[in-house]
Design a protein around this motif. Structure first.
Motif, PDB file in Angstrom:
ATOM      1  N   GLN A   1       0.859  -1.322  -0.064  1.00 42.93           N
ATOM      2  CA  GLN A   1      -0.096  -0.176  -0.111  1.00 42.93           C
ATOM      3  C   GLN A   1       0.911   1.422  -0.106  1.00 42.93           C
ATOM      4  O   GLN A   1       0.370   2.170  -0.484  1.00 42.93           O
ATOM      5  CB  GLN A   1      -0.948   0.215   1.160  1.00 42.93           C
ATOM      6  N   ALA A   2       2.082   1.190   0.376  1.00 44.28           N
ATOM      7  CA  ALA A   2       2.885   2.251   0.438  1.00 44.28           C
ATOM      8  C   ALA A   2       3.461   2.637  -0.916  1.00 44.28           C
ATOM      9  O   ALA A   2       3.882   3.766  -1.042  1.00 44.28           O
ATOM     10  CB  ALA A   2       4.068   1.969   1.413  1.00 44.28           C
ATOM     11  N   GLN A   3       3.538   1.584  -1.806  1.00 45.60           N
ATOM     12  CA  GLN A   3       3.982   1.885  -3.154  1.00 45.60           C
ATOM     13  C   GLN A   3       3.056   2.396  -3.911  1.00 45.60           C
ATOM     14  O   GLN A   3       2.072   1.806  -3.936  1.00 45.60           O
ATOM     15  CB  GLN A   3       4.522   0.778  -3.688  1.00 45.60           C
ATOM     16  N   PRO A   4       3.106   3.618  -4.703  1.00 44.03           N
ATOM     17  CA  PRO A   4       2.110   3.910  -5.559  1.00 44.03           C
ATOM     18  C   PRO A   4       1.768   2.900  -6.682  1.00 44.03           C
ATOM     19  O   PRO A   4       2.678   1.972  -6.908  1.00 44.03           O
ATOM     20  CB  PRO A   4       2.626   4.907  -6.239  1.00 44.03           C
ATOM     21  N   ASP A   5       0.599   2.852  -6.937  1.00 45.87           N
ATOM     22  CA  ASP A   5       0.210   1.797  -8.101  1.00 45.87           C
ATOM     23  C   ASP A   5       0.653   2.221  -9.425  1.00 45.87           C
ATOM     24  O   ASP A   5       1.006   3.193  -9.738  1.00 45.87           O
ATOM     25  CB  ASP A   5      -1.405   1.367  -7.926  1.00 45.87           C
ATOM     26  N   LYS A   6       0.808   1.169 -10.410  1.00 48.39           N
ATOM     27  CA  LYS A   6       1.354   1.529 -11.523  1.00 48.39           C
ATOM     28  C   LYS A   6       0.805   2.719 -12.152  1.00 48.39           C
ATOM     29  O   LYS A   6       1.245   3.541 -13.112  1.00 48.39           O
ATOM     30  CB  LYS A   6       1.354   0.199 -12.542  1.00 48.39           C
ATOM     31  N   SER A   7      -0.691   2.655 -12.359  1.00 48.49           N
ATOM     32  CA  SER A   7      -1.127   3.810 -12.698  1.00 48.49           C
ATOM     33  C   SER A   7      -1.021   5.017 -12.235  1.00 48.49           C
ATOM     34  O   SER A   7      -0.925   5.928 -13.143  1.00 48.49           O
ATOM     35  CB  SER A   7      -2.748   3.571 -12.597  1.00 48.49           C
ATOM     36  N   ALA A   8      -0.921   5.301 -11.120  1.00 55.77           N
ATOM     37  CA  ALA A   8      -0.602   6.461 -10.384  1.00 55.77           C
ATOM     38  C   ALA A   8       0.648   6.873 -10.877  1.00 55.77           C
ATOM     39  O   ALA A   8       1.231   8.264 -11.044  1.00 55.77           O
ATOM     40  CB  ALA A   8      -0.826   6.674  -8.913  1.00 55.77           C
ATOM     41  N   ARG A   9       1.796   5.986 -10.873  1.00 60.09           N
ATOM     42  CA  ARG A   9       3.327   6.261 -11.138  1.00 60.09           C
ATOM     43  C   ARG A   9       3.174   6.712 -12.747  1.00 60.09           C
ATOM     44  O   ARG A   9       3.854   7.610 -12.941  1.00 60.09           O
ATOM     45  CB  ARG A   9       4.061   4.931 -10.977  1.00 60.09           C
ATOM     46  N   PHE A  10       2.295   6.087 -13.515  1.00 64.80           N
ATOM     47  CA  PHE A  10       2.362   6.325 -14.992  1.00 64.80           C
ATOM     48  C   PHE A  10       2.027   7.844 -15.019  1.00 64.80           C
ATOM     49  O   PHE A  10       2.488   8.727 -15.733  1.00 64.80           O
ATOM     50  CB  PHE A  10       1.496   5.386 -15.681  1.00 64.80           C
ATOM     51  N   LYS A  11       0.570   8.114 -14.651  1.00 64.93           N
ATOM     52  CA  LYS A  11       0.055   9.490 -14.357  1.00 64.93           C
ATOM     53  C   LYS A  11       1.180  10.575 -13.940  1.00 64.93           C
ATOM     54  O   LYS A  11       1.274  11.637 -14.781  1.00 64.93           O
ATOM     55  CB  LYS A  11      -1.029   9.752 -13.645  1.00 64.93           C
ATOM     56  N   GLU A  12       1.920  10.407 -12.957  1.00 65.22           N
ATOM     57  CA  GLU A  12       2.765  11.178 -12.237  1.00 65.22           C
ATOM     58  C   GLU A  12       4.012  11.529 -13.478  1.00 65.22           C
ATOM     59  O   GLU A  12       4.496  12.705 -13.591  1.00 65.22           O
ATOM     60  CB  GLU A  12       3.578  11.033 -11.104  1.00 65.22           C
ATOM     61  N   LYS A  13       4.504  10.271 -13.870  1.00 68.97           N
ATOM     62  CA  LYS A  13       5.704  10.474 -14.646  1.00 68.97           C
ATOM     63  C   LYS A  13       5.283  10.990 -15.944  1.00 68.97           C
ATOM     64  O   LYS A  13       5.946  11.787 -16.777  1.00 68.97           O
ATOM     65  CB  LYS A  13       6.260   9.241 -14.885  1.00 68.97           C
ATOM     66  N   ALA A  14       4.043  10.873 -16.531  1.00 69.93           N
ATOM     67  CA  ALA A  14       3.649  11.211 -17.893  1.00 69.93           C
ATOM     68  C   ALA A  14       3.296  12.832 -17.847  1.00 69.93           C
ATOM     69  O   ALA A  14       3.741  13.452 -18.645  1.00 69.93           O
ATOM     70  CB  ALA A  14       2.453  10.615 -18.127  1.00 69.93           C
ATOM     71  N   GLU A  15       2.824  13.198 -16.697  1.00 64.89           N
ATOM     72  CA  GLU A  15       2.495  14.755 -16.656  1.00 64.89           C
ATOM     73  C   GLU A  15       3.830  15.378 -16.523  1.00 64.89           C
ATOM     74  O   GLU A  15       4.105  16.460 -16.994  1.00 64.89           O
ATOM     75  CB  GLU A  15       1.819  14.887 -15.351  1.00 64.89           C
ATOM     76  N   ASN A  16       4.892  14.910 -15.832  1.00 70.03           N
ATOM     77  CA  ASN A  16       6.264  15.510 -15.627  1.00 70.03           C
ATOM     78  C   ASN A  16       6.999  15.710 -17.034  1.00 70.03           C
ATOM     79  O   ASN A  16       7.476  16.741 -17.633  1.00 70.03           O
ATOM     80  CB  ASN A  16       7.006  14.498 -14.502  1.00 70.03           C
ATOM     81  N   GLN A  17       7.044  14.486 -17.553  1.00 73.44           N
ATOM     82  CA  GLN A  17       7.663  14.475 -19.275  1.00 73.44           C
ATOM     83  C   GLN A  17       6.902  15.117 -20.180  1.00 73.44           C
ATOM     84  O   GLN A  17       7.497  15.931 -21.024  1.00 73.44           O
ATOM     85  CB  GLN A  17       7.655  13.162 -19.389  1.00 73.44           C
ATOM     86  N   THR A  18       5.582  15.249 -19.882  1.00 71.18           N
ATOM     87  CA  THR A  18       4.865  16.153 -21.070  1.00 71.18           C
ATOM     88  C   THR A  18       5.163  17.579 -20.919  1.00 71.18           C
ATOM     89  O   THR A  18       5.141  18.535 -21.568  1.00 71.18           O
ATOM     90  CB  THR A  18       3.369  15.653 -21.022  1.00 71.18           C
ATOM     91  N   SER A  19       5.274  17.881 -19.736  1.00 70.39           N
ATOM     92  CA  SER A  19       5.483  19.208 -19.355  1.00 70.39           C
ATOM     93  C   SER A  19       6.737  19.729 -19.826  1.00 70.39           C
ATOM     94  O   SER A  19       7.050  20.952 -20.379  1.00 70.39           O
ATOM     95  CB  SER A  19       5.403  19.805 -17.749  1.00 70.39           C
ATOM     96  N   LYS A  20       7.834  18.767 -19.786  1.00 70.28           N
ATOM     97  CA  LYS A  20       9.220  19.161 -20.426  1.00 70.28           C
ATOM     98  C   LYS A  20       9.109  19.315 -21.672  1.00 70.28           C
ATOM     99  O   LYS A  20       9.605  20.232 -22.399  1.00 70.28           O
ATOM    100  CB  LYS A  20      10.209  17.996 -19.899  1.00 70.28           C
TER     101      LYS A  20
END
Length: 99
Positions: A23-42
């Protein structure tokens, strides 16, 4: 007597402890969303830099150069999108004889 020859059982991890770690580790979907938002902003920030090259006060360019520039960008986008939309089975090309 050394510790390898004793008959003490190995320590075990309780199911509750395992669940709390998961539960402490974010699930794959949340990790994808976070990284995709960061990379897209760049990427969008870099596109804004590219847009500044359109200022004819400072730069001269031909229509052919613009077509080549955006063709390369579009190709990279198309290839990247394809990796998201194809399945692993489609990515693997199998050899077969034609006859």
């Amino acid at each position: 007597m050394d510790s390898l020859t004793t008959n003490t059982p190995a320590p075990t991890v309780s199911t509750e402890a395992t669940q709390s770690v998961q539960q402490a580790q974010p699930d794959k979907s949340a990790r994808f969303k976070e990284k995709a938002e960061n990379q897209t902003s760049k990427v969008m920030a870099e596109i804004e830099k590219l847009q500044k090259l359109s200022n004819k006060k400072y730069y001269t360019y031909s229509p052919e150069q613009i077509n080549e520039l955006f063709g390369a960008i579009q190709s990279a986008l198309d290839e990247t999108k394809a990796t998201f939309t194809t399945t692993n089975a489609e990515k693997k090309k199998l050899f077969t004889f034609s006859a």
